[in-house]
Design an enzyme around this catalytic site. Structure first.
Site, PDB file in Angstrom:
ATOM      1  CB  ALA A 132      -0.722  -0.035   1.203  1.00  0.00           C
ATOM      2  CE1 TYR A 192       4.263  -8.197 -12.504  1.00  0.00           C
ATOM      3  CE2 TYR A 192       2.962  -8.409 -14.802  1.00  0.00           C
ATOM      4  CZ  TYR A 192       3.116  -7.818 -13.534  1.00  0.00           C
ATOM      5  OH  TYR A 192       2.229  -6.899 -12.922  1.00  0.00           O
TER       6      TYR A 192
END
Ligand code: NAP
Length: 267
Positions: free
Chosen positions: A8, A160
């Site tokens: 966050a 990824y």
């Protein structure tokens, strides 16, 4: 609602936290760096003075740090209504986590798998709860279980995409594991958004952070997010994930391997 969000401290996660605070939710924000995490808390409070936020620190490239953070949270005795597994990396070069796993796989998938299962008893104790996995439309079309650790060579884009396929495989398998509970589990693609992952990996700009947070905020707060489970979303709508994500054998095998890698005994 009480909402726990990983990663966050920047990009989509930071924006998601801000928008959830604006909607009046209690936030538990996670970051890998204490200063960045408390700076994020202060930044949100500067915009939403009434926000209630607690911070948690763990480098997700270390399973012992993940465990420590989960234990710290469980000790507090707070509840979680929504867990948003958002943190992620794009690793240009091959590197290994503290536990010896390829870092992209370790951070993007394994750490979140482990965190979710450690917090699951708490999440299950809620009458209804939501687990949201921030994946990507960039999902690998196959999974090579002999190459999870780049044993056959390293390509940053494949690593990824593989980790993002793992996010969706985990979502689908967890949905089945929780079929007896009133917990929804969904995965999403946030869109192509201007963040440091996009800049470092693809060298391009993208959409706004607000649009990047939209599907996470939608799944966390909407009626649909509390009712619909086992789906992959783009633009707040159910979409087809990679075909490999629907293959039961892939879901089962990744689950088993991830349990072994995290040495998690669920019995
Ligand atoms: N941006 C896009 O176009 C896009 C597209 C598809 C999917 N996604 C997904 O969206 C999610 C958020 O990414 P983003 O684009 O917002 O990237 P970002 O701006 O780089 O934010 C990533 C977040 O993850 C945290 N993080 C990175 N490594 C960590 C570690 N080892 N331990 C703990 N936290 C760590 C970062 O912490 P720091 O602040 O300390 O770096 C940051 O808070 C990721 O799962 C990504 O795969 C993004």
């Amino acid at each position: 609602m009480n909402i726990f969000i990983t990663g966050a401290t920047d990009g989509i996660g930071k924006q998601t936290a801000l928008e959830l605070a604006q909607k009046g939710h209690v936030l538990f924000i996670h970051g890998k760096n204490s200063k960045r995490t408390s700076d994020t808390k202060n930044w949100i409070i500067s915009k939403v003075p009434s926000a209630i936020i607690e911070t948690f620190k763990a480098d997700l490239s270390s399973l012992s740090e993940v465990k420590q953070m989960a234990d710290e949270f469980l000790f507090l005795g707070k509840s979680i209504d929504v867990l948003i597994n958002n943190a992620g990396v794009f690793e240009k070069h091959l590197a290994y986590s503290a536990d010896g796993f390829e870092r992209t796989f370790a951070i993007n998938h394994l750490a979140h798998f482990y965190l979710t299962l450690l917090l699951l008893p708490l999440i299950k104790s809620q009458p209804s709860a939501r687990i949201i996995n921030v994946a990507s439309s960039a999902q690998a079309s196959t999974i090579d279980f002999e190459n999870l650790n780049a044993e056959k060579g390293y390509n940053a884009y494949y690593a990824y995409e593989l980790s993002k396929l793992c996010n969706v495989l985990f979502t689908f398998k967890l949905t089945k594991e929780l079929s007896e509970n009133s917990i929804t589990v969904n995965a999403l693609d946030p869109g192509v958004i201007s963040t440091k992952i996009l800049h470092s990996g693809w060298g391009i700009g993208g959409g706004s952070l607000h649009s990047g947070a939209a599907t996470s905020v939608f799944l966390a707060t909407s009626l649909e997010g509390g009712q619909s489970t086992g789906h992959y979303y783009e633009n707040k709508q159910q979409y087809q994930a990679s075909r490999a994500a629907y293959i039961k054998e892939n879901q089962e095998k990744l689950w088993k391997i991830s349990l072994e890698m995290s040495s998690l005994n669920l019995t």
